[in-house]
Design an enzyme around this catalytic site. Structure first.
Site, PDB file in Angstrom:
ATOM      1  N   ASP A  71       0.847  -1.185   0.000  1.00 31.16           N
ATOM      2  CA  ASP A  71       0.000   0.000   0.000  1.00 31.16           C
ATOM      3  C   ASP A  71       0.885   1.239   0.000  1.00 31.16           C
ATOM      4  OD1 ASP A  71       0.835   0.237   2.750  1.00 31.16           O
ATOM      5  OD2 ASP A  71      -0.781  -1.134   3.275  1.00 31.16           O
ATOM      6  N   ASP A  73       1.266   5.413   1.178  1.00 34.02           N
ATOM      7  CA  ASP A  73       0.859   6.555   1.988  1.00 34.02           C
ATOM      8  C   ASP A  73       1.531   7.810   1.445  1.00 34.02           C
ATOM      9  OD1 ASP A  73      -0.531   4.802   3.585  1.00 34.02           O
ATOM     10  OD2 ASP A  73       1.039   4.666   5.108  1.00 34.02           O
ATOM     11  N   ASP A 151       6.903   6.815  14.088  1.00 31.48           N
ATOM     12  CA  ASP A 151       7.273   5.848  15.116  1.00 31.48           C
ATOM     13  C   ASP A 151       8.715   5.370  15.022  1.00 31.48           C
ATOM     14  OD1 ASP A 151       6.804   4.487  12.754  1.00 31.48           O
ATOM     15  OD2 ASP A 151       5.223   3.203  13.549  1.00 31.48           O
TER      16      ASP A 151
END
Length: 461
Positions: A71, A73, A151
């Site tokens: 995917d 982003d 993160d």
């Protein structure tokens, strides 16, 4: 709180003053040829509209590692509402994090506005924490602030569609080279802000073969209990990412190593402490799941939860059987109890709960081959899953099931005529066993009653 305000101001100043390392086109291997057309359309339209547009996160990481992203982003300085204006196929989602989803058929490109620090929100409702955990995070910021809010360093690399460079604020490129999984900022604080980051660390370590650094390991040890505060529905999604991405076996081993299995499957963790052989079943099932994914075969969450929770379910079923319940009834009641208990930790949707219980109860049904039951079993929707589960049980901890497995394997493959012969042979074998039993003297009345019962009378199963 003046002290906290000064601390935040110092952190903001440090971030604002930080300079990224810019990797030119010749210094990295990210190529537009390997980026999905849908993601490129989003990047170019944002760029042409005058906004900053970066491919970010796992897609950039995987491209640098030579892998194919699942995917994509995109990070931008455009607000969700501005993104929505640009794309007719856009849908705004989320309260905790407001995001824009750009739909291209079944493909979705996720677009997020650069995030600032949640404690710098002018409106408390946009940046809200509770017990150190971020419960709302819609404070927008700069590219630098967004990078330092992510993160792990390996997920904070930005591919700039404007000049095809890779922007690195946090040393992610070096960590990719060293296979080092490092939290950006204070690991303890980052795990408090979002406990799911600990599960993401396990997932990346399993997928990439990276080693969590010492600070992250320590944070997991001290903050692991906070996973209990994560909404059960969100944990269900994380479980699917952990176990259904092709690295289930290494994920299971890492969850045990870092004592996080207790936070996800407490009944299973407790059962493994006294039934070590069940560890072999889960390991083999995870390995089987990984192989199916590698072969492009479908996998289902129902099978995943069936083998993860079989240990406590089978033990509970034995307790019910000792109270004169039939094997199928016992498995039904035990399955209901274990799933209800697990739902307090992970919210398993109803559409999966029935298949899970059917896989479990079918273990008793597969053992009952009287009359036409084998034909009925063969026609059930969950037969193949139940049969595969039986094979896993036999291969991992129950070799006494070998003859049963061989019978069902043959029964599926032979002709209808041979199926009938196999069932007749079972019938004769049962009758032979009955004839060899010592006979008890019966009264004339009992003998007469017995003649009305054929040897094939179905049991309560």
């Amino acid at each position: 709180m003046p002290g906290k305000k000064i601390e935040l101001d110092n952190a903001a100043a440090k971030i604002a003053a930080s300079e990224p390392v810019i990797y030119g086109r010749a210094d990295h291997n990210v190529s537009r040829e390997n980026i999905a057309e849908s993601a490129l359309k989003v990047l170019y339209r944002l760029h042409k509209a005058g906004y900053q547009a970066f491919l970010v996160g796992g897609a950039v990481r995987d491209l640098i590692l030579g892998q194919h992203p699942k995917d994509y982003d995109v990070a931008t300085d455009a607000t969700p509402e501005q993104v929505n204006t640009l794309f007719k196929n856009c849908r705004l989602i989320g309260r905790r994090f407001r995001l824009a989803h750009i739909h291209f058929g079944r493909e979705i490109v996720e677009v997020a506005t650069f995030r600032g620090h949640h404690d710098q929100a002018e409106n408390e409702s946009e940046g809200l924490t509770r017990d150190g955990m971020i419960v709302r995070d819609n404070v927008f910021g700069t590219l630098a602030e967004d990078a330092w809010r992510r993160d792990f360093s390996v997920n904070a690399l930005y591919y700039n569609i404007a000049d095809f460079t890779v922007v690195d604020y946090t040393g992610g490129m070096a960590d990719l080279k060293d296979k080092n999984l490092r939290t950006i900022g204070d690991a303890e604080v980052r795990c408090q802000e979002d406990p799911v980051r600990m599960l993401r660390a396990i997932r990346f370590a399993a997928k990439l073969g990276f080693k969590p650094d010492a600070d992250l390991v320590q944070a997991i040890a001290t903050q692991g209990h906070r996973i209990e505060a994560v909404p059960p529905s969100r944990l269900f999604d994380e479980i699917l990412k952990l176990f259904m991405s092709g690295h289930a076996r290494s994920t299971f081993e890492l969850l045990k190593k870092y004592n996080l299995l207790l936070q996800l499957f407490p009944a299973t963790e407790k059962h493994l402490q006294t039934h070590a052989q069940m560890n072999d079943l889960i390991t083999l099932a995870c390995q089987n799941t990984d192989q199916r994914i590698a072969d492009g075969k479908p996998v289902t969450p129902a099978f995943l939860f069936a083998f993860m929770l079989w240990g406590p379910t089978s033990t509970r079923a034995m307790e019910f059987e000792s109270n004169n319940m039939s094997p199928i009834q016992a498995l039904q009641e035990a399955g209901r109890a274990v799933l209800n208990q697990e739902s307090g930790q992970i919210s398993i949707p109803k559409r999966f709960r029935l298949p899970i219980r059917e896989i479990w109860t079918s273990q008793a049904r597969l053992n009952n081959r009287r009359g036409r039951r084998p034909y009925a079993m063969l026609g059930q929707a969950r037969f193949r899953a139940a049969y595969d589960f039986l094979l896993l049980r036999c291969q991992s901890y129950a070799p006494e099931l070998q003859s049963l497995c061989e019978w069902w394997t043959e029964f599926q493959e032979v002709s209808d005529t041979q199926k009938k012969i196999m069932c007749q042979e079972l019938q004769r074998a049962r009758q032979g066993q009955k004839s060899r039993r010592p006979k008890k003297k019966k009264s004339n009345q009992a003998t007469a009653a017995a003649t009305d019962i054929t040897p094939d009378t179905p049991s309560d199963h």
